[in-house]
Design a protein around this motif. Structure first.
Motif, PDB file in Angstrom:
ATOM      1  N   ALA A  56     120.100  63.155 -52.771  1.00 36.96           N
ATOM      2  CA  ALA A  56     119.760  64.145 -53.803  1.00 36.96           C
ATOM      3  C   ALA A  56     120.726  65.321 -53.881  1.00 36.96           C
ATOM      4  O   ALA A  56     120.794  65.994 -54.908  1.00 36.96           O
ATOM      5  CB  ALA A  56     118.336  64.660 -53.569  1.00 36.96           C
ATOM      6  N   GLN A  57     121.459  65.561 -52.806  1.00 39.41           N
ATOM      7  CA  GLN A  57     122.386  66.705 -52.854  1.00 39.41           C
ATOM      8  C   GLN A  57     123.666  66.366 -53.616  1.00 39.41           C
ATOM      9  O   GLN A  57     124.345  67.254 -54.110  1.00 39.41           O
ATOM     10  CB  GLN A  57     122.744  67.172 -51.428  1.00 39.41           C
ATOM     11  N   LYS A  58     123.974  65.060 -53.702  1.00 37.56           N
ATOM     12  CA  LYS A  58     125.199  64.649 -54.388  1.00 37.56           C
ATOM     13  C   LYS A  58     125.074  64.975 -55.874  1.00 37.56           C
ATOM     14  O   LYS A  58     124.098  64.586 -56.509  1.00 37.56           O
ATOM     15  CB  LYS A  58     125.456  63.154 -54.173  1.00 37.56           C
ATOM     16  N   VAL A 101     124.039  69.268 -40.015  1.00 40.45           N
ATOM     17  CA  VAL A 101     123.956  68.241 -41.054  1.00 40.45           C
ATOM     18  C   VAL A 101     122.662  68.457 -41.820  1.00 40.45           C
ATOM     19  O   VAL A 101     121.580  68.402 -41.239  1.00 40.45           O
ATOM     20  CB  VAL A 101     123.978  66.832 -40.426  1.00 40.45           C
ATOM     21  N   ASP A 102     122.788  68.701 -43.114  1.00 39.91           N
ATOM     22  CA  ASP A 102     121.629  68.940 -43.971  1.00 39.91           C
ATOM     23  C   ASP A 102     121.625  67.847 -45.031  1.00 39.91           C
ATOM     24  O   ASP A 102     122.667  67.577 -45.641  1.00 39.91           O
ATOM     25  CB  ASP A 102     121.767  70.334 -44.611  1.00 39.91           C
ATOM     26  N   LEU A 103     120.471  67.218 -45.234  1.00 40.46           N
ATOM     27  CA  LEU A 103     120.443  66.144 -46.241  1.00 40.46           C
ATOM     28  C   LEU A 103     119.092  66.090 -46.930  1.00 40.46           C
ATOM     29  O   LEU A 103     118.063  66.466 -46.360  1.00 40.46           O
ATOM     30  CB  LEU A 103     120.782  64.797 -45.599  1.00 40.46           C
ATOM     31  N   VAL A 104     119.146  65.607 -48.178  1.00 41.38           N
ATOM     32  CA  VAL A 104     117.929  65.427 -48.976  1.00 41.38           C
ATOM     33  C   VAL A 104     117.944  64.020 -49.568  1.00 41.38           C
ATOM     34  O   VAL A 104     118.933  63.612 -50.186  1.00 41.38           O
ATOM     35  CB  VAL A 104     117.831  66.466 -50.112  1.00 41.38           C
ATOM     36  N   VAL A 105     116.851  63.305 -49.348  1.00 42.78           N
ATOM     37  CA  VAL A 105     116.696  61.958 -49.883  1.00 42.78           C
ATOM     38  C   VAL A 105     115.694  62.001 -51.031  1.00 42.78           C
ATOM     39  O   VAL A 105     114.638  62.619 -50.911  1.00 42.78           O
ATOM     40  CB  VAL A 105     116.187  61.009 -48.769  1.00 42.78           C
ATOM     41  N   GLY A 112     112.764  64.393 -49.719  1.00 39.70           N
ATOM     42  CA  GLY A 112     112.552  64.727 -48.302  1.00 39.70           C
ATOM     43  C   GLY A 112     113.806  65.424 -47.803  1.00 39.70           C
ATOM     44  O   GLY A 112     114.923  64.961 -48.056  1.00 39.70           O
ATOM     45  N   ASP A 113     113.637  66.531 -47.104  1.00 39.79           N
ATOM     46  CA  ASP A 113     114.764  67.421 -46.766  1.00 39.79           C
ATOM     47  C   ASP A 113     114.702  67.757 -45.276  1.00 39.79           C
ATOM     48  O   ASP A 113     113.653  68.194 -44.779  1.00 39.79           O
ATOM     49  CB  ASP A 113     114.590  68.696 -47.612  1.00 39.79           C
ATOM     50  N   CYS A 114     115.803  67.545 -44.557  1.00 42.70           N
ATOM     51  CA  CYS A 114     115.841  67.978 -43.159  1.00 42.70           C
ATOM     52  C   CYS A 114     117.269  68.288 -42.719  1.00 42.70           C
ATOM     53  O   CYS A 114     118.229  67.748 -43.272  1.00 42.70           O
ATOM     54  CB  CYS A 114     115.198  66.967 -42.216  1.00 42.70           C
ATOM     55  N   ALA A 115     117.386  69.160 -41.747  1.00 44.98           N
ATOM     56  CA  ALA A 115     118.698  69.535 -41.201  1.00 44.98           C
ATOM     57  C   ALA A 115     118.607  69.606 -39.686  1.00 44.98           C
ATOM     58  O   ALA A 115     117.561  69.957 -39.127  1.00 44.98           O
ATOM     59  CB  ALA A 115     119.139  70.888 -41.759  1.00 44.98           C
ATOM     60  N   VAL A 208     110.922  74.287 -44.167  1.00 41.04           N
ATOM     61  CA  VAL A 208     111.093  75.493 -43.334  1.00 41.04           C
ATOM     62  C   VAL A 208     112.423  75.334 -42.608  1.00 41.04           C
ATOM     63  O   VAL A 208     112.649  74.298 -41.962  1.00 41.04           O
ATOM     64  CB  VAL A 208     109.927  75.635 -42.337  1.00 41.04           C
ATOM     65  N   GLU A 209     113.319  76.317 -42.731  1.00 41.85           N
ATOM     66  CA  GLU A 209     114.692  76.085 -42.255  1.00 41.85           C
ATOM     67  C   GLU A 209     115.393  77.329 -41.722  1.00 41.85           C
ATOM     68  O   GLU A 209     116.162  77.958 -42.439  1.00 41.85           O
ATOM     69  CB  GLU A 209     115.532  75.432 -43.347  1.00 41.85           C
ATOM     70  N   PRO A 210     115.151  77.659 -40.470  1.00 40.94           N
ATOM     71  CA  PRO A 210     115.903  78.769 -39.886  1.00 40.94           C
ATOM     72  C   PRO A 210     117.413  78.504 -39.892  1.00 40.94           C
ATOM     73  O   PRO A 210     117.849  77.412 -39.530  1.00 40.94           O
ATOM     74  CB  PRO A 210     115.401  78.832 -38.433  1.00 40.94           C
ATOM     75  N   TYR A 239     118.241  74.407 -38.616  1.00 38.48           N
ATOM     76  CA  TYR A 239     117.245  73.386 -38.248  1.00 38.48           C
ATOM     77  C   TYR A 239     116.178  73.383 -39.329  1.00 38.48           C
ATOM     78  O   TYR A 239     115.640  74.446 -39.669  1.00 38.48           O
ATOM     79  CB  TYR A 239     116.631  73.699 -36.887  1.00 38.48           C
ATOM     80  N   GLU A 240     115.860  72.220 -39.851  1.00 39.50           N
ATOM     81  CA  GLU A 240     114.945  72.162 -41.000  1.00 39.50           C
ATOM     82  C   GLU A 240     114.102  70.902 -40.996  1.00 39.50           C
ATOM     83  O   GLU A 240     114.588  69.818 -40.686  1.00 39.50           O
ATOM     84  CB  GLU A 240     115.774  72.177 -42.300  1.00 39.50           C
ATOM     85  N   ASN A 241     112.845  71.077 -41.361  1.00 35.14           N
ATOM     86  CA  ASN A 241     111.975  69.936 -41.657  1.00 35.14           C
ATOM     87  C   ASN A 241     111.147  70.221 -42.900  1.00 35.14           C
ATOM     88  O   ASN A 241     110.849  71.379 -43.215  1.00 35.14           O
ATOM     89  CB  ASN A 241     111.006  69.669 -40.496  1.00 35.14           C
TER      90      ASN A 241
END
Ligand code: MG
Length: 255
Positions: A56-58, A101-105, A112-115, A208-210, A239-241
């Motif tokens: 999704a980020q592309k 590394v941060d990514l969204v699918v 869904g987003d996590c780093a 949530v992503e500090p 860091y993200e979930n």
């Protein structure tokens, strides 16, 4: 407006979140000194597409229309890069780097987003501690991600924990609601006042992503229009979930 997802929507969204987490694992396995950030990006994109999903980020548009959309699947931010680093065939990981590394699918209509911040080989104690505190800040924050609390309770807990440990949080970028859109309401800053902001309700899904830096909280945007670095040149971590507010404890969907 903050959207409350139905049970059915949450079930579908969980698939995107699970795939986002699995993609992080693929990237983590490939991380080693000498690999280019472009290669990591290719691994992630291929894996996401093989699983009938979209990175999704592309091609995600920049808020400033004069700047080209984000060109890659992953945001890869090394050392003093905080977020939104662009993968490149000319950038190679080195022993001792920390790499976020941060990514969204995007799958079946949901995101869904996590780093994660990974350590390449052996890093300094300073780097390891920063990465550890950043991860812990997330868990401090989500202690308050409960029905009836307010968004500011999460923000406050993260900000207090980070500054108490002698680090700074990024103030210009923040967590966010997520669902059919990558960025939805509410904004979830990494600092703020307890008891402020909207009330959390079951069915809300938020990222949530500090984003944490050694030293002061000044950041600079590079000429590529995307990459954010610390002004000091000090290390930064992320860091993200994606989490779900429930009747009881929050559920981490990207775990
Ligand atoms: Mg993210």
């Amino acid at each position: 407006m903050v959207e409350i997802k139905s049970k059915r929507e949450i079930e579908i969204m969980k698939e995107a979140c699970k795939l986002a987490r699995a993609t992080q694992k693929k990237v983590e396995e490939a991380i080693k000194p000498g690999i280019s950030t472009w290669e990591l990006d290719k691994i992630a994109e291929d894996f996401i597409r093989q699983n009938n999903a979209i990175p999704a980020q592309k091609n995600y548009p920049h808020p400033d229309s004069r700047i080209k959309p984000f060109p890659a699947t992953l945001c890869i931010s090394i050392n003093d890069e905080v977020i939104h680093g662009i993968p490149s065939k000319k950038v190679f990981l080195r022993e001792g780097d920390i790499v976020s590394v941060d990514l969204v699918v995007y799958k079946n209509g949901f995101n869904g987003d996590c780093a994660r911040t990974y350590i390449v080989g052996n890093a300094s104690e300073e780097a390891k501690k920063l990465v550890d505190i950043t991860r812990k800040a997330f868990f401090e924050g989500i202690k308050y991600a409960k029905k009836g609390n307010r968004v500011g309770d999460i923000s406050h807990a993260i900000g207090e924990f980070v500054t108490k440990n002698g680090y700074s949080v990024v103030k210009e970028f923040q967590g966010h609601g997520i669902g059919r859109e990558m960025h939805e309401d509410p904004a979830v800053p990494n600092y703020g006042k307890a008891g402020k902001g909207i009330r959390l309700e079951p069915g809300m899904t938020i990222a949530v992503e500090p984003m944490v830096m050694i030293g002061n909280d000044s950041i600079v945007e590079l000429d590529d229009g995307w990459t954010i670095v610390t002004e000091s040149g000090n290390l930064a971590a992320h860091y993200e979930n994606t989490i779900l507010i429930t009747e009881k404890e929050p559920e981490i969907l990207t775990n």
